[in-house]
Each structure stands twice: as structure tokens, then as C-alpha cells.
Design a protein around this motif. Sequence first.
Motif, PDB file in Angstrom:
ATOM      1  N   ILE A   1       0.298  -5.124  -4.962  1.00 11.97           N
ATOM      2  CA  ILE A   1      -0.523  -4.043  -5.513  1.00 11.97           C
ATOM      3  C   ILE A   1       0.038  -3.717  -6.888  1.00 11.97           C
ATOM      4  O   ILE A   1       1.190  -3.301  -7.008  1.00 11.97           O
ATOM      5  CB  ILE A   1      -0.475  -2.791  -4.619  1.00 11.97           C
TER       6      ILE A   1
ATOM      7  N   GLY B   1      -9.430  -7.471  -9.232  1.00  9.87           N
ATOM      8  CA  GLY B   1      -9.604  -6.057  -8.944  1.00  9.87           C
ATOM      9  C   GLY B   1     -11.041  -5.724  -8.632  1.00  9.87           C
ATOM     10  O   GLY B   1     -11.957  -6.491  -8.938  1.00  9.87           O
TER      11      GLY B   1
ATOM     12  N   LEU C   1      -3.659   1.009  -8.328  1.00  9.59           N
ATOM     13  CA  LEU C   1      -4.572   1.678  -7.410  1.00  9.59           C
ATOM     14  C   LEU C   1      -4.893   3.010  -8.046  1.00  9.59           C
ATOM     15  O   LEU C   1      -3.986   3.779  -8.381  1.00  9.59           O
ATOM     16  CB  LEU C   1      -3.932   1.870  -6.033  1.00  9.59           C
TER      17      LEU C   1
ATOM     18  N   LEU D   1     -11.877  -0.792  -3.689  1.00  5.01           N
ATOM     19  CA  LEU D   1     -11.138  -0.983  -2.446  1.00  5.01           C
ATOM     20  C   LEU D   1     -12.042  -0.645  -1.266  1.00  5.01           C
ATOM     21  O   LEU D   1     -12.604   0.439  -1.199  1.00  5.01           O
ATOM     22  CB  LEU D   1      -9.894  -0.099  -2.418  1.00  5.01           C
TER      23      LEU D   1
ATOM     24  N   HIS E   1     -10.225   2.161  -6.707  1.00  5.31           N
ATOM     25  CA  HIS E   1     -10.198   0.826  -7.314  1.00  5.31           C
ATOM     26  C   HIS E   1      -8.805   0.251  -7.142  1.00  5.31           C
ATOM     27  O   HIS E   1      -7.802   0.940  -7.340  1.00  5.31           O
ATOM     28  CB  HIS E   1     -10.530   0.897  -8.805  1.00  5.31           C
ATOM     29  N   LEU E   2      -8.760  -1.037  -6.795  1.00  8.06           N
ATOM     30  CA  LEU E   2      -7.501  -1.717  -6.531  1.00  8.06           C
ATOM     31  C   LEU E   2      -7.379  -2.938  -7.420  1.00  8.06           C
ATOM     32  O   LEU E   2      -8.345  -3.695  -7.569  1.00  8.06           O
ATOM     33  CB  LEU E   2      -7.453  -2.158  -5.056  1.00  8.06           C
ATOM     34  N   ALA E   3      -6.197  -3.138  -7.989  1.00  8.25           N
ATOM     35  CA  ALA E   3      -5.865  -4.365  -8.712  1.00  8.25           C
ATOM     36  C   ALA E   3      -4.684  -5.006  -7.994  1.00  8.25           C
ATOM     37  O   ALA E   3      -3.705  -4.328  -7.679  1.00  8.25           O
ATOM     38  CB  ALA E   3      -5.505  -4.075 -10.165  1.00  8.25           C
ATOM     39  N   VAL E   4      -4.808  -6.307  -7.723  1.00  9.28           N
ATOM     40  CA  VAL E   4      -3.747  -7.044  -7.039  1.00  9.28           C
ATOM     41  C   VAL E   4      -3.406  -8.292  -7.830  1.00  9.28           C
ATOM     42  O   VAL E   4      -4.244  -8.841  -8.551  1.00  9.28           O
ATOM     43  CB  VAL E   4      -4.150  -7.437  -5.599  1.00  9.28           C
ATOM     44  N   SER E   5      -2.147  -8.733  -7.677  1.00 11.10           N
ATOM     45  CA  SER E   5      -1.765 -10.017  -8.261  1.00 11.10           C
ATOM     46  C   SER E   5      -1.558 -11.008  -7.123  1.00 11.10           C
ATOM     47  O   SER E   5      -1.009 -10.676  -6.074  1.00 11.10           O
ATOM     48  CB  SER E   5      -0.509  -9.889  -9.118  1.00 11.10           C
TER      49      SER E   5
ATOM     50  N   LEU F   1     -12.222  -6.289  -1.352  1.00 10.27           N
ATOM     51  CA  LEU F   1     -12.720  -5.737  -2.614  1.00 10.27           C
ATOM     52  C   LEU F   1     -14.217  -5.971  -2.746  1.00 10.27           C
ATOM     53  O   LEU F   1     -14.733  -7.026  -2.369  1.00 10.27           O
ATOM     54  CB  LEU F   1     -12.026  -6.417  -3.794  1.00 10.27           C
TER      55      LEU F   1
ATOM     56  N   MET G   1      -4.630 -12.011 -11.538  1.00 17.41           N
ATOM     57  CA  MET G   1      -4.995 -10.692 -11.034  1.00 17.41           C
ATOM     58  C   MET G   1      -6.477 -10.619 -10.717  1.00 17.41           C
ATOM     59  O   MET G   1      -7.303 -11.250 -11.367  1.00 17.41           O
ATOM     60  CB  MET G   1      -4.627  -9.616 -12.046  1.00 17.41           C
TER      61      MET G   1
END
Length: 141
Positions: free
Chosen positions: A71, A98, A74, A101, A86-90, A54, A96
Motif C-alpha cells: 500500500i 490505483g 490510501l 478501493l 482510493h487506493l494505490a498499490v505497488s 479496485l 503501481m
Amino acid sequence: MTGVSWSGAATRFLAVRLEPGADLRRGLIEVFDAQPERAGFVAAAVGSLTVAALRMAGEPEVERIAGPLEIVGLSGTLSVDGPHLHLAVSLSDGRMLGGHLMDGARVRTTAEIVLGLAAGVVFERPVDPATGYRELSGREG
């Protein structure tokens, strides 16, 4: 403000699965480039990563976040000049993170993605003199 519109009937949806080890960003580019449409967007995405790559807002460097990661979001657009994703991950403890990407995010078990592909539209990314960045522009085509 700039924009382009198209009929909902001109949108085709494509569901794809990226397998373990695949690069998330590169995989999406490859899938999009193989389609006849020249404008696309992420409609839905779920999956897991072994590592996320990221670029955080306003930062020049890419951060690599070790997984396992889920994920949880996205979003973005796919154009003839490349994607803006754009990516958000936990993380495993539920926190979280983000950002943009970048290449190097690796699929852990699966990445299930639904793309919207617009016929008769071309998304491009010319440099915007006001921002200095390649920003989205659309046209009929």
C-alpha cells in the motif's frame, strides 16, 4: 461548491492496525462505525495486501490484482452513508496501480491506518443530480 468546516481542535486521530486476512475496506468501515464521530478521513496508511480489489476510473467492473502488494497510498472520506476511498498499490516489480478501493482487498501482513475523526460534523453522500453519483456533503451536527 458545497462545504463544511470545523476547528482543528475538534479533530481526533485514531491509529488502527488491520491484521492479516482482514478486508481493508470493510475493516475501515467497521472501525469508523464504532466511533462516535460521523465524519472521517484517512490521514495516513501503509501496509501490504495479498490481493487488491479496485474499480478503475470510469469502469463498472472490479479488478482483482494478485499480490504481494504494498500500500503506497490510501486516501478518502468516511461518512454515515459509506466511504469513498482510493487506493494505490505497488506490485512486486515496482509498477503501481490505483483506483476506487472495493470490498475484497485482503491484508497480507499489516495495514496501519491513521484516521481523522471530526466532532460536530456529519459527512453524508446524497445523490448529486449533475453526476448521478452519491457525492460528499457535510453539515454541522
